[in-house]
Design a protein around this motif. Sequence first.
Motif, PDB file in Angstrom:
ATOM      1  N   LEU A 258      -2.367  -3.627  -6.748  1.00 30.42           N
ATOM      2  CA  LEU A 258      -1.421  -2.541  -6.465  1.00 30.42           C
ATOM      3  C   LEU A 258       0.023  -2.998  -6.686  1.00 30.42           C
ATOM      4  N   SER A 259       0.304  -4.256  -6.406  1.00 32.99           N
ATOM      5  CA  SER A 259       1.635  -4.788  -6.684  1.00 32.99           C
ATOM      6  C   SER A 259       1.936  -4.730  -8.178  1.00 32.99           C
ATOM      7  N   ALA A 260       0.936  -5.061  -8.998  1.00 31.56           N
ATOM      8  CA  ALA A 260       1.104  -4.974 -10.450  1.00 31.56           C
ATOM      9  C   ALA A 260       1.369  -3.538 -10.867  1.00 31.56           C
ATOM     10  N   TYR A 261       0.622  -2.599 -10.288  1.00 21.34           N
ATOM     11  CA  TYR A 261       0.793  -1.175 -10.609  1.00 21.34           C
ATOM     12  C   TYR A 261       2.212  -0.708 -10.294  1.00 21.34           C
ATOM     13  N   VAL A 262       2.713  -1.075  -9.146  1.00 16.39           N
ATOM     14  CA  VAL A 262       4.055  -0.653  -8.728  1.00 16.39           C
ATOM     15  C   VAL A 262       5.117  -1.116  -9.735  1.00 16.39           C
ATOM     16  N   ASN A 263       4.920  -2.292 -10.299  1.00 17.01           N
ATOM     17  CA  ASN A 263       5.937  -2.880 -11.176  1.00 17.01           C
ATOM     18  C   ASN A 263       5.658  -2.695 -12.661  1.00 17.01           C
ATOM     19  N   ALA A 264       4.654  -1.891 -13.007  1.00 20.76           N
ATOM     20  CA  ALA A 264       4.219  -1.818 -14.408  1.00 20.76           C
ATOM     21  C   ALA A 264       4.559  -0.505 -15.099  1.00 20.76           C
ATOM     22  N   PHE A 265       5.444   0.302 -14.543  1.00 23.89           N
ATOM     23  CA  PHE A 265       5.730   1.605 -15.159  1.00 23.89           C
ATOM     24  C   PHE A 265       6.156   1.451 -16.617  1.00 23.89           C
ATOM     25  N   GLY A 266       7.025   0.510 -16.897  1.00 20.48           N
ATOM     26  CA  GLY A 266       7.487   0.293 -18.270  1.00 20.48           C
ATOM     27  C   GLY A 266       6.359  -0.107 -19.198  1.00 20.48           C
TER      28      GLY A 266
ATOM     29  N   PHE B 225       0.835  -1.205   0.000  1.00 19.71           N
ATOM     30  CA  PHE B 225       0.000   0.000   0.000  1.00 19.71           C
ATOM     31  C   PHE B 225       0.873   1.261   0.000  1.00 19.71           C
ATOM     32  N   ALA B 226       1.834   1.310   0.886  1.00 20.60           N
ATOM     33  CA  ALA B 226       2.738   2.459   0.953  1.00 20.60           C
ATOM     34  C   ALA B 226       3.580   2.561  -0.318  1.00 20.60           C
ATOM     35  N   GLN B 227       3.998   1.417  -0.847  1.00 23.32           N
ATOM     36  CA  GLN B 227       4.783   1.422  -2.082  1.00 23.32           C
ATOM     37  C   GLN B 227       3.984   2.008  -3.244  1.00 23.32           C
ATOM     38  N   ALA B 228       2.725   1.603  -3.360  1.00 26.04           N
ATOM     39  CA  ALA B 228       1.883   2.079  -4.453  1.00 26.04           C
ATOM     40  C   ALA B 228       1.614   3.570  -4.326  1.00 26.04           C
ATOM     41  N   GLU B 229       1.394   4.037  -3.107  1.00 29.47           N
ATOM     42  CA  GLU B 229       1.133   5.469  -2.913  1.00 29.47           C
ATOM     43  C   GLU B 229       2.370   6.305  -3.205  1.00 29.47           C
ATOM     44  N   ALA B 230       3.522   5.812  -2.830  1.00 33.15           N
ATOM     45  CA  ALA B 230       4.762   6.516  -3.150  1.00 33.15           C
ATOM     46  C   ALA B 230       4.975   6.555  -4.661  1.00 33.15           C
ATOM     47  N   GLU B 231       4.658   5.454  -5.325  1.00 33.68           N
ATOM     48  CA  GLU B 231       4.807   5.375  -6.776  1.00 33.68           C
ATOM     49  C   GLU B 231       3.830   6.309  -7.481  1.00 33.68           C
ATOM     50  N   ALA B 232       2.578   6.364  -7.005  1.00 29.67           N
ATOM     51  CA  ALA B 232       1.573   7.249  -7.611  1.00 29.67           C
ATOM     52  C   ALA B 232       1.991   8.707  -7.489  1.00 29.67           C
ATOM     53  N   ALA B 233       2.494   9.089  -6.322  1.00 29.18           N
ATOM     54  CA  ALA B 233       2.953  10.463  -6.119  1.00 29.18           C
ATOM     55  C   ALA B 233       4.136  10.781  -7.032  1.00 29.18           C
ATOM     56  N   LYS B 234       5.074   9.861  -7.116  1.00 34.80           N
ATOM     57  CA  LYS B 234       6.257  10.063  -7.955  1.00 34.80           C
ATOM     58  C   LYS B 234       5.878  10.224  -9.420  1.00 34.80           C
ATOM     59  N   ARG B 235       5.001   9.356  -9.927  1.00 35.14           N
ATOM     60  CA  ARG B 235       4.632   9.403 -11.342  1.00 35.14           C
ATOM     61  C   ARG B 235       3.851  10.658 -11.692  1.00 35.14           C
ATOM     62  N   SER B 236       3.145  11.220 -10.713  1.00 33.85           N
ATOM     63  CA  SER B 236       2.322  12.399 -10.972  1.00 33.85           C
ATOM     64  C   SER B 236       3.005  13.691 -10.559  1.00 33.85           C
ATOM     65  N   HIS B 237       4.212  13.593  -9.990  1.00 29.43           N
ATOM     66  CA  HIS B 237       4.974  14.758  -9.517  1.00 29.43           C
ATOM     67  C   HIS B 237       4.263  15.467  -8.370  1.00 29.43           C
ATOM     68  N   ALA B 238       3.575  14.718  -7.531  1.00 28.52           N
ATOM     69  CA  ALA B 238       2.929  15.256  -6.335  1.00 28.52           C
ATOM     70  C   ALA B 238       3.782  14.915  -5.118  1.00 28.52           C
ATOM     71  N   GLU B 239       3.537  15.622  -4.009  1.00 27.82           N
ATOM     72  CA  GLU B 239       4.292  15.340  -2.784  1.00 27.82           C
ATOM     73  C   GLU B 239       3.894  14.005  -2.166  1.00 27.82           C
ATOM     74  N   ASP B 240       2.583  13.691  -2.241  1.00 27.40           N
ATOM     75  CA  ASP B 240       2.124  12.485  -1.563  1.00 27.40           C
ATOM     76  C   ASP B 240       0.811  12.036  -2.198  1.00 27.40           C
TER      77      ASP B 240
END
Length: 341
Positions: free
Chosen positions: A233-241, A49-64
């Motif tokens: 959410l695990s799939a989302y975290v690893n699916a950027f490519g 859960f924390a990994q996915a939220e960190a990834e979502a923020a990073k991909r969208s250029h948001a703080e959190d």
Amino acid sequence: MEEKSFFSGTAYLGMPFNEKFKQLVFEGIDRYGINFGASRNNNVTVDVFAQAEAEAAKRSHAEDSIIVSSGYLSAQLVIQHFLGKYKFIYAPDTHPALWVGQPQPPKISFREWTKQAINEVNSSDEPVLLITNSLNNLFPEIYEFDWLSKIEPRRKVCLLIDDSHGLGITGENGEGAYVRIPKLPNVETIIIASMAKAIGLDAGVILGTKKIINNLRTSPVYAGASPPSPGLLSAYVNAFGIYQEELEKLRANMKFFRSFIEDKKGLYYLKDFPVYLINDANAADYLASKGILISSFAYPDPTGKVLNRVVINSAHTKEEMRKVVEAIIEMKEQRTRIKDN
């Protein structure tokens, strides 16, 4: 029976049937299970859960960010947080998920609304929550937000933007709307979005500053709701490519499709958005007779005018897109002959 070509829906990146993504989902379910039926505030949780939220923020250029079980919940989590504390001002065509009761959003253009909103905010003595979409996916239009600078610096404003149809496909790398909203000291920006469209997850996301996200985590709505599937959410975290690969395919498909329709009248579209509005009330029936299913329904008012739209996704082939173009051209030629006779 003739196989139907499907040009509807909101799976812009074709994720529901993407084999690479499906494999990541299966691996995620094997590791984390199908669901996690507990509050996010439970003392026992899983790291994804924390990994996915960190990834979502990073991909969208948001703080959190916060990820919840649906786009509706992401909207209501924010709405309930501000209810009774801020004055709500709704833009045209805001999604019902953002409503409290029946707010009657104005039936004017977005540009007209911004002028009204500026005047209303500047004349208000109470803090204001401006509620709007990032774009109009029905009559394709991507909204600009430079008008926010006309709000008086002494006015306290929170801007809530629904980016459900932009997240994953707009912006340089599909980052969505957050990065292009002006950063002003008196304006707090919050982005909410359904992740069930381009992203392909049964989940919703909230993007914002660490301060507002931490405040939202204290909400009873957040504490009382079960989270989305940890396997997804695990799939989302690893699916950027995979997302980047499909975004490239989508943009190539849009360019290909656009090359055939640029000079065709009665079609309305944006260069960087994969929805093409057909100004013909009978278009859906005609195209269906050719084995092509398009988006055709009245929205958001089910008693309103039916909107006929061709929706392109990254999985469409050139052959399928040619078939649609040829059918549209044939339909228009037939209409012209009937009109002339």
